[in-house]
Each structure stands twice: as structure tokens, then as C-alpha cells.
Write a protein that holds these residues in place. Structure first.
Motif, mmCIF file in Angstrom:
data_model
loop_
_atom_site.group_PDB
_atom_site.id
_atom_site.type_symbol
_atom_site.label_atom_id
_atom_site.label_comp_id
_atom_site.label_asym_id
_atom_site.label_seq_id
_atom_site.Cartn_x
_atom_site.Cartn_y
_atom_site.Cartn_z
ATOM 1 N N ALA A 128 3.117 2.086 5.328
ATOM 2 C CA ALA A 128 2.061 2.379 4.358
ATOM 3 C C ALA A 128 2.651 2.711 2.992
ATOM 4 N N LYS B 161 -0.647 0.734 -3.262
ATOM 5 C CA LYS B 161 -1.698 1.760 -3.272
ATOM 6 C C LYS B 161 -3.031 1.074 -3.539
ATOM 7 N N ARG C 117 -0.936 8.453 12.163
ATOM 8 C CA ARG C 117 0.188 9.347 11.991
ATOM 9 C C ARG C 117 -0.115 10.512 12.895
ATOM 10 N N SER D 247 -1.336 3.008 10.163
ATOM 11 C CA SER D 247 -0.703 2.685 8.895
ATOM 12 C C SER D 247 -1.721 2.599 7.766
ATOM 13 N N ASP D 248 -2.870 2.024 8.047
ATOM 14 C CA ASP D 248 -3.910 1.917 7.023
ATOM 15 C C ASP D 248 -4.433 3.301 6.635
ATOM 16 N N ASP D 249 -4.590 4.202 7.617
ATOM 17 C CA ASP D 249 -5.015 5.571 7.312
ATOM 18 C C ASP D 249 -3.981 6.271 6.435
ATOM 19 N N ALA D 250 -2.704 6.065 6.731
ATOM 20 C CA ALA D 250 -1.652 6.669 5.913
ATOM 21 C C ALA D 250 -1.691 6.114 4.495
ATOM 22 N N LEU D 251 -1.977 4.839 4.359
ATOM 23 C CA LEU D 251 -2.056 4.228 3.033
ATOM 24 C C LEU D 251 -3.229 4.788 2.239
ATOM 25 N N LYS D 252 -4.361 4.975 2.891
ATOM 26 C CA LYS D 252 -5.503 5.597 2.209
ATOM 27 C C LYS D 252 -5.162 7.016 1.751
ATOM 28 N N ILE E 243 -3.754 -2.363 5.272
ATOM 29 C CA ILE E 243 -2.844 -2.916 6.279
ATOM 30 C C ILE E 243 -3.673 -3.700 7.288
ATOM 31 N N SER F 247 3.623 5.305 8.812
ATOM 32 C CA SER F 247 3.606 5.933 7.493
ATOM 33 C C SER F 247 4.610 5.290 6.551
#
Length: 420
Positions: A296, A301, A74, A402-407, A305, A293
Motif C-alpha cells: 500500500a 495515494k 493489517r 492492502s487497499d485498507d492500508a492505502l486508504k 489495490i 501495508s
């Protein structure tokens, strides 16, 4: 070789909570809270791949339909204000429970019952009414396979897609491209969770988009929350669009169009004008930052990703098509999509519940106590200050974004200040 992450974030179970205060890219939001809580509580269309990619896409689809083993497929507003780390209340003792791993939909899941398998093992939802898009007979048929830098399948010499095991090694295939006997247990199925919604009828996602659009057009101000989700200010307060269903709809529309159709002209400001129709540049990096984002926010939760998940989702949503080929992350906006975590999250803060520190009032109370703390640094708390990238242009950077946004979504969900 691209491999899917096998990591899973730890969720801490607690009561449903909404209120929080944070800053990102200069945007600020505020909602009520309480003193203490426990852990229990591109200018050219990037989808327009070259002829070779289109032929590859068609070929892979034909293969998939004939072999039940597999199916084809992001940093944006960034920066932002800091915030003090002051404690705003005196902590109160509350019992604490051990963390648990959330494996299924949690209490605010929008995933409908029909998005997965029913009691007979069948998979209700959208049928393959769009010729050329491989839907797969069962979601269990969608395996992690060998892919190139853009996420496209790398075929064997015989022309078959190639499933890989947890170590990234190829799984032996027979003469017809099926997994050889005795090796099927090595195949890794892609788990979609809430993202099974991509199998729903188009009308379901269309309706979700209309709901999100109504909220956006009714907002007096639009910004971003710490995870990069749209943050809307209205008469009822400040709230992020956190519905998985609406975020999946936003993802689909942005990836298909390069903007969000139907938004009132001039509605987007604060560095988000690229999301509106009529932006001078149709495709730019910020578009994919936001799309990452949105995806995500549509996912489970505590999940993750992966490359395969992104490609399969894009195929189901019509972002990957026979005519246009695969979405082109490699040459996106003329440069390709790249991602660096530090650029996306440096300066991103939130006000959240946090354990008591020795420097806090009531410091002798121990780890069973929590306080509402301003200026919680997301880069440090979620990623331990560890950078990623810049990535090579391609799908891997988008997946990591996307994975960072999900975390981040998971972290702020676990530690947000409850309303009561």
C-alpha cells in the motif's frame, strides 16, 4: 469471480506535511505541529504451489507471450491505545479550497521518470531477463481477467485467459484468443502508477532495500504507524518509512523470504519479531499483514489495490515463478490468509487536523476552521465504522488488507499536522 475495485479515494491538496502524533498497538510517536491548517495547506513456502498450479502458470505464460492481448501473470500489531479526543489549541481562521482528485504522482512521489512510458510510447525499464516471467510488451497489455480464489487465471475451454468488462462479464475472444473486433474498448487495463517501479532494473529496488535496511538498523525503536508502515525512532526523531521505493523493496523481500534479510538480530520487538531472521515460525499471518501495508505504501495515494494488480506485481518481482508457481494465499501457513478490518483497525488512533466541532472552543467559527485533535479514530474516520470480513482464505483478503492500508495512508497524509 474476483473483480477489481473501481473506487478512488479523494485527496485534498495541501502543503507537504510530516508532523503527527498517534498510537497503534501501544506504540506512540510525537512530532511538532501547529495550531491550524486548511485543506489547501507459512511454515512451508506459500509460493510452492502444487504441480497443477505450476503447469497452469507455465501454460499461461506461454499463452501470454503468444497473444499480445494479455500478460500473466493489517491486522498485525493491531489493537492498541486509545487517546483522548481533546483539542490542544485554539483554532485560527484559514481559507479553504475545494477538494481535488489527485490523478498522478504527488509532491512526495519517489516514482522515477523511467518507470513509465517515454515520449515515443515505449516502456523503459527492466527487460525480460528472467525466463518464464511474462513481462508484457506494454503495460497497456495487462488486462483485468477472470481469476480464481488464489488470483490465478481461469482459462477458457480453448485455453485462453479471459478478459472481463466493468460488469465482470467475459469479453468475446476469437479463435486465436484475441479480443474480437469491436470489443477491445471493453477491456480494462491495469493501471500501476508508482508501482510501475516493478519494471525497473533489479539494482534499483536492491538499492532501495539497502536504504531502508540502513534506517531500520539505525533505529533505537521500531513500531507501526496507523497504516501499518514501519515507524522508526532515531536521534533525528520519529518517522515512518514512507518512501514508495523503499516500501516496494520491503514488500519484495518479505514476500520472497518470510522475513527481512539483513536486519540486526533482535532489532524487531514490540510484536514485530516475526519480521526478523531466526523467527521460530517462518511464515505466519502477521507477515502478510505487514506485506499488505508495504505494498500500500508503495502505491499511489488516492489509488486502490486490486487482485490483478497484486498478481502482476508479484510476477514482475519474481514472487510468482515458473518453478514455484503462484504465491499460495489459499493454504498460506497451513490455514490460508484471511482478513478482518475490525481486528486490524479497532483502537488505532492518530493526532491529526480535524474540522471544528460545536463542542470545541471557538465553536462559532464554522467549517472553514480546523484544530489539532488527539485520538482521531481511524476505524471511524476512514471506514465509517464499517467492518469487512472475515474473508475467505485467498488473495481477496490480502487485496482488501492492502487497499485498507492505502486508504489509511491517504487519510493521514491529507490531514497530518504540518511542520514549519
Amino acid at each position: 469471480m474476483l473483480k477489481a475495485s473501481a473506487g478512488r479515494a479523494l485527496l485534498v491538496r495541501k502543503p507537504q506535511v510530516l508532523g503527527m502524533h498517534f498510537t497503534r498497538g501501544g506504540h506512540t510517536g510525537l512530532a511538532g505541529g501547529i495550531s491550524c491548517w486548511s485543506r489547501s495547506s507459512l511454515q512451508a513456502d506459500p509460493r510452492g504451489g502444487n504441480t497443477v498450479r505450476k503447469r497452469m502458470f507455465v501454460y499461461v505464460l506461454v499463452l501470454v507471450l503468444s497473444v499480445p492481448m494479455v500478460a500473466v501473470a493489517r491486522a498485525g500489531a493491531g489493537g492498541g491505545g486509545g487517546g483522548s479526543g481533546g483539542v490542544v489549541v485554539t483554532p485560527v481562521p484559514v481559507p479553504i479550497e475545494e477538494p481535488v482528485v489527485e490523478d498522478g504522482p504527488d509532491e512526495d512521489s519517489d516514482r522515477p521518470d523511467w518507470a513509465g512510458r517515454d515520449g515515443t510510447g515505449d516502456t523503459p525499464g527492466r527487460t525480460n531477463d528472467e525466463p518464464g516471467i511474462a513481462m508484457g510488451d506494454l503495460y497497456g497489455d495487462l488486462y483485468i481477467i477472470l481469476r480464481d480464489i488464489n488470483g490465478e487465471p481461469i482459462l477458457s475451454a480453448e485455453g485462453f485467459v479471459q478478459p472481463i468488462d466493468v460488469n465482470g462479464e467475459l469479453i468475446p475472444l476469437d479463435a486465436e484468443g484475441a479480443i474480437q473486433e469491436g470489443y477491445s474498448e471493453l477491456a480494462q487495463e491495469v493501471e500501476f502508477g508508482r508501482l510501475n517501479l516493478v519494471r525497473a532494473p533489479n539494482e534499483v529496488i536492491d538499492q532501495a532495500y539497502e536504504e531502508a535496511l540502513g534506517a531500520i538498523n539505525g533505529a533505537s525503536n521500531i513500531g507501526l504507524d496507523p497504516a501499518g508502515r514501519l515507524l522508526l525512532t532515531s536521534e533525528s526523531g520519529v518517522k515512518a518509512i514512507d518512501s514508495p521505493r523503499e516500501n516496494l523493496a520491503l514488500y519484495r523481500e518479505l514476500m520472497l523470504n518470510g522475513y527481512l534479510p539483513g536486519v540486526t538480530p533482535g532489532k524487531f520487538g514490540n510484536g514485530l519479531a516475526h519480521l526478523g531472521e531466526g523467527s521460530p515460525v517462518l511464515w505466519e499471518k502477521a507477515d502478510l499483514d505487514r506485506a499488505a501495508s508495504f505494498l500500500a505504501a508503495a502505491a499511489d495515494k488516492g489509488g486502490f489495490i486490486s487482485v490483478d494488480k497484486v498478481v502482476y506485481v508479484n510476477s514482475f518481482l519474481g514472487i510468482n515463478t515458473v518453478e514455484a508457481g503462484y504465491f499460495d494465499f489459499v493454504t498460506f501457513a497451513g490455514l490460508g490468509y484471511t482478513y478482518q478490518r475490525a481486528n486490524a483497525y479497532n483502537g488505532v488512533t492518530a493526532t491529526l487536523l480535524q474540522p471544528v466541532l460545536s463542542s470545541d472552543p471557538g465553536n462559532g467559527m464554522g467549517e472553514d476552521y480546523f484544530v489539532i485533535r488527539n485520538g482521531v479514530n481511524i476505524y471511524d474516520k476512514v471506514f465509517s465504522g464499517a467492518d469487512y470480513g472475515p474473508s475467505e482464505a485467498g488473495v481477496a483478503g490480502f487485496v482488501q488488507a492492502s487497499d485498507d492500508a492505502l486508504k489509511t495512508v491517504t487519510y493521514i497524509h491529507n490531514w497530518e499536522v504540518p511542520e514549519y
